[in-house]
Motif scaffolding. Sequence first.
Motif, PDB file in Angstrom:
ATOM      1  N   MET A 135      43.593  61.306  33.020  1.00 33.99           N
ATOM      2  CA  MET A 135      44.281  60.040  33.190  1.00 33.99           C
ATOM      3  C   MET A 135      43.901  59.091  32.053  1.00 33.99           C
ATOM      4  O   MET A 135      42.731  58.942  31.719  1.00 33.99           O
ATOM      5  N   GLN A 136      44.884  58.456  31.487  1.00 34.21           N
ATOM      6  CA  GLN A 136      44.665  57.500  30.412  1.00 34.21           C
ATOM      7  C   GLN A 136      44.246  56.160  30.989  1.00 34.21           C
ATOM      8  O   GLN A 136      44.834  55.665  31.944  1.00 34.21           O
ATOM      9  N   SER A 137      43.211  55.571  30.403  1.00 32.64           N
ATOM     10  CA  SER A 137      42.769  54.244  30.818  1.00 32.64           C
ATOM     11  C   SER A 137      43.658  53.194  30.167  1.00 32.64           C
ATOM     12  O   SER A 137      43.920  53.241  28.962  1.00 32.64           O
ATOM     13  N   LEU A 138      44.144  52.246  30.960  1.00 32.19           N
ATOM     14  CA  LEU A 138      45.022  51.181  30.471  1.00 32.19           C
ATOM     15  C   LEU A 138      44.329  49.828  30.564  1.00 32.19           C
ATOM     16  O   LEU A 138      43.413  49.646  31.369  1.00 32.19           O
ATOM     17  N   THR A 139      44.789  48.881  29.756  1.00 30.40           N
ATOM     18  CA  THR A 139      44.290  47.509  29.848  1.00 30.40           C
ATOM     19  C   THR A 139      45.299  46.675  30.621  1.00 30.40           C
ATOM     20  O   THR A 139      46.508  46.863  30.488  1.00 30.40           O
ATOM     21  N   TYR A 140      44.778  45.763  31.438  1.00 27.74           N
ATOM     22  CA  TYR A 140      45.611  44.955  32.332  1.00 27.74           C
ATOM     23  C   TYR A 140      45.254  43.482  32.238  1.00 27.74           C
ATOM     24  O   TYR A 140      44.094  43.117  32.018  1.00 27.74           O
ATOM     25  N   THR A 141      46.252  42.654  32.485  1.00 20.42           N
ATOM     26  CA  THR A 141      46.087  41.236  32.809  1.00 20.42           C
ATOM     27  C   THR A 141      46.866  41.000  34.088  1.00 20.42           C
ATOM     28  O   THR A 141      47.967  41.524  34.251  1.00 20.42           O
ATOM     29  N   LEU A 142      46.288  40.242  34.988  1.00 20.39           N
ATOM     30  CA  LEU A 142      46.975  39.866  36.216  1.00 20.39           C
ATOM     31  C   LEU A 142      47.371  38.401  36.116  1.00 20.39           C
ATOM     32  O   LEU A 142      46.627  37.582  35.571  1.00 20.39           O
ATOM     33  N   VAL A 143      48.534  38.064  36.662  1.00 21.17           N
ATOM     34  CA  VAL A 143      48.994  36.677  36.746  1.00 21.17           C
ATOM     35  C   VAL A 143      49.058  36.334  38.227  1.00 21.17           C
ATOM     36  O   VAL A 143      49.763  36.992  38.988  1.00 21.17           O
ATOM     37  N   CYS A 191      45.711  39.770  47.412  1.00 17.51           N
ATOM     38  CA  CYS A 191      46.280  41.052  46.963  1.00 17.51           C
ATOM     39  C   CYS A 191      45.952  41.299  45.490  1.00 17.51           C
ATOM     40  O   CYS A 191      45.630  42.425  45.097  1.00 17.51           O
ATOM     41  N   ALA A 192      46.016  40.251  44.675  1.00 18.99           N
ATOM     42  CA  ALA A 192      45.673  40.384  43.259  1.00 18.99           C
ATOM     43  C   ALA A 192      44.218  40.799  43.104  1.00 18.99           C
ATOM     44  O   ALA A 192      43.889  41.661  42.282  1.00 18.99           O
ATOM     45  N   TYR A 193      43.334  40.198  43.894  1.00 15.54           N
ATOM     46  CA  TYR A 193      41.916  40.547  43.822  1.00 15.54           C
ATOM     47  C   TYR A 193      41.690  42.005  44.228  1.00 15.54           C
ATOM     48  O   TYR A 193      40.952  42.738  43.553  1.00 15.54           O
ATOM     49  N   LEU A 194      42.322  42.432  45.308  1.00 15.43           N
ATOM     50  CA  LEU A 194      42.177  43.823  45.754  1.00 15.43           C
ATOM     51  C   LEU A 194      42.742  44.790  44.710  1.00 15.43           C
ATOM     52  O   LEU A 194      42.172  45.858  44.462  1.00 15.43           O
ATOM     53  N   PHE A 195      43.847  44.412  44.079  1.00 12.05           N
ATOM     54  CA  PHE A 195      44.432  45.221  43.006  1.00 12.05           C
ATOM     55  C   PHE A 195      43.455  45.290  41.831  1.00 12.05           C
ATOM     56  O   PHE A 195      43.275  46.363  41.229  1.00 12.05           O
ATOM     57  N   ALA A 196      42.824  44.168  41.503  1.00  6.66           N
ATOM     58  CA  ALA A 196      41.846  44.132  40.409  1.00  6.66           C
ATOM     59  C   ALA A 196      40.702  45.103  40.681  1.00  6.66           C
ATOM     60  O   ALA A 196      40.292  45.860  39.791  1.00  6.66           O
ATOM     61  N   GLN A 197      40.191  45.085  41.896  1.00 10.71           N
ATOM     62  CA  GLN A 197      39.117  46.009  42.253  1.00 10.71           C
ATOM     63  C   GLN A 197      39.563  47.459  42.123  1.00 10.71           C
ATOM     64  O   GLN A 197      38.827  48.301  41.601  1.00 10.71           O
ATOM     65  N   ALA A 198      40.763  47.751  42.599  1.00  9.73           N
ATOM     66  CA  ALA A 198      41.288  49.119  42.531  1.00  9.73           C
ATOM     67  C   ALA A 198      41.454  49.573  41.078  1.00  9.73           C
ATOM     68  O   ALA A 198      41.163  50.732  40.757  1.00  9.73           O
ATOM     69  N   LEU A 199      41.914  48.667  40.210  1.00 12.13           N
ATOM     70  CA  LEU A 199      42.048  48.999  38.790  1.00 12.13           C
ATOM     71  C   LEU A 199      40.715  49.432  38.199  1.00 12.13           C
ATOM     72  O   LEU A 199      40.614  50.463  37.521  1.00 12.13           O
ATOM     73  N   ILE A 200      39.715  48.616  38.436  1.00 13.49           N
ATOM     74  CA  ILE A 200      38.388  48.871  37.865  1.00 13.49           C
ATOM     75  C   ILE A 200      37.812  50.169  38.424  1.00 13.49           C
ATOM     76  O   ILE A 200      37.276  50.997  37.683  1.00 13.49           O
ATOM     77  N   GLU A 201      37.945  50.366  39.735  1.00 16.04           N
ATOM     78  CA  GLU A 201      37.434  51.595  40.358  1.00 16.04           C
ATOM     79  C   GLU A 201      38.161  52.833  39.843  1.00 16.04           C
ATOM     80  O   GLU A 201      37.595  53.927  39.841  1.00 16.04           O
ATOM     81  N   SER A 202      39.397  52.671  39.385  1.00 10.28           N
ATOM     82  CA  SER A 202      40.183  53.797  38.866  1.00 10.28           C
ATOM     83  C   SER A 202      39.918  54.058  37.383  1.00 10.28           C
ATOM     84  O   SER A 202      40.534  54.945  36.795  1.00 10.28           O
ATOM     85  N   GLY A 203      39.051  53.261  36.774  1.00  7.59           N
ATOM     86  CA  GLY A 203      38.697  53.476  35.382  1.00  7.59           C
ATOM     87  C   GLY A 203      39.515  52.696  34.372  1.00  7.59           C
ATOM     88  O   GLY A 203      39.377  52.887  33.168  1.00  7.59           O
ATOM     89  N   HIS A 204      40.368  51.796  34.846  1.00  9.76           N
ATOM     90  CA  HIS A 204      41.136  50.956  33.933  1.00  9.76           C
ATOM     91  C   HIS A 204      40.327  49.717  33.569  1.00  9.76           C
ATOM     92  O   HIS A 204      39.340  49.388  34.217  1.00  9.76           O
ATOM     93  N   LYS A 205      40.776  49.011  32.543  1.00 11.04           N
ATOM     94  CA  LYS A 205      40.083  47.807  32.068  1.00 11.04           C
ATOM     95  C   LYS A 205      40.902  46.575  32.428  1.00 11.04           C
ATOM     96  O   LYS A 205      42.037  46.416  31.960  1.00 11.04           O
ATOM     97  N   LEU A 206      40.345  45.731  33.270  1.00 13.81           N
ATOM     98  CA  LEU A 206      40.969  44.445  33.568  1.00 13.81           C
ATOM     99  C   LEU A 206      40.411  43.439  32.573  1.00 13.81           C
ATOM    100  O   LEU A 206      39.235  43.090  32.616  1.00 13.81           O
ATOM    101  N   VAL A 207      41.260  42.999  31.665  1.00 20.36           N
ATOM    102  CA  VAL A 207      40.840  42.100  30.593  1.00 20.36           C
ATOM    103  C   VAL A 207      40.787  40.661  31.082  1.00 20.36           C
ATOM    104  O   VAL A 207      39.824  39.949  30.819  1.00 20.36           O
TER     105      VAL A 207
END
Length: 131
Positions: free
Chosen positions: A1-9, A22-38
Amino acid sequence: MQSLTYTLVVNGSVYGSQSARCAYLFAQALIESGHKLVSVFFYQDGVLNASNLTLPANDEFDLVAAWQALHREHSVKLDCCIAASLRRGIVGEEEMTQHELAASNLASGFEQAGLGSLAEALLTQDRVVQF
């Protein structure tokens, strides 16, 4: 799986709607999945997530503290739209001094920024997700 960078609004208030949680829970899921929340950009009523005067009941989830922990533990930028913030009474130290106000209430870890920081995220992140 490719790691992606994200910004949430986040457009929803800290309490009174589900979008910020929901945004916070999504942020946690992103990080746990190996993605980078910028970064997280708080806009419209979402800027209320940055108030250090929010006092949830003892048995309620403290979303402001959760965002601050995300910032500390994962170096996520927490940007608040400055125009939306000032309209809603969220004031940083600089604005307090500039407008000769008695106090500031921007929670630690949050920064006030212009829409330029959101535009930059749109250009530089792999994904931008709005809540």
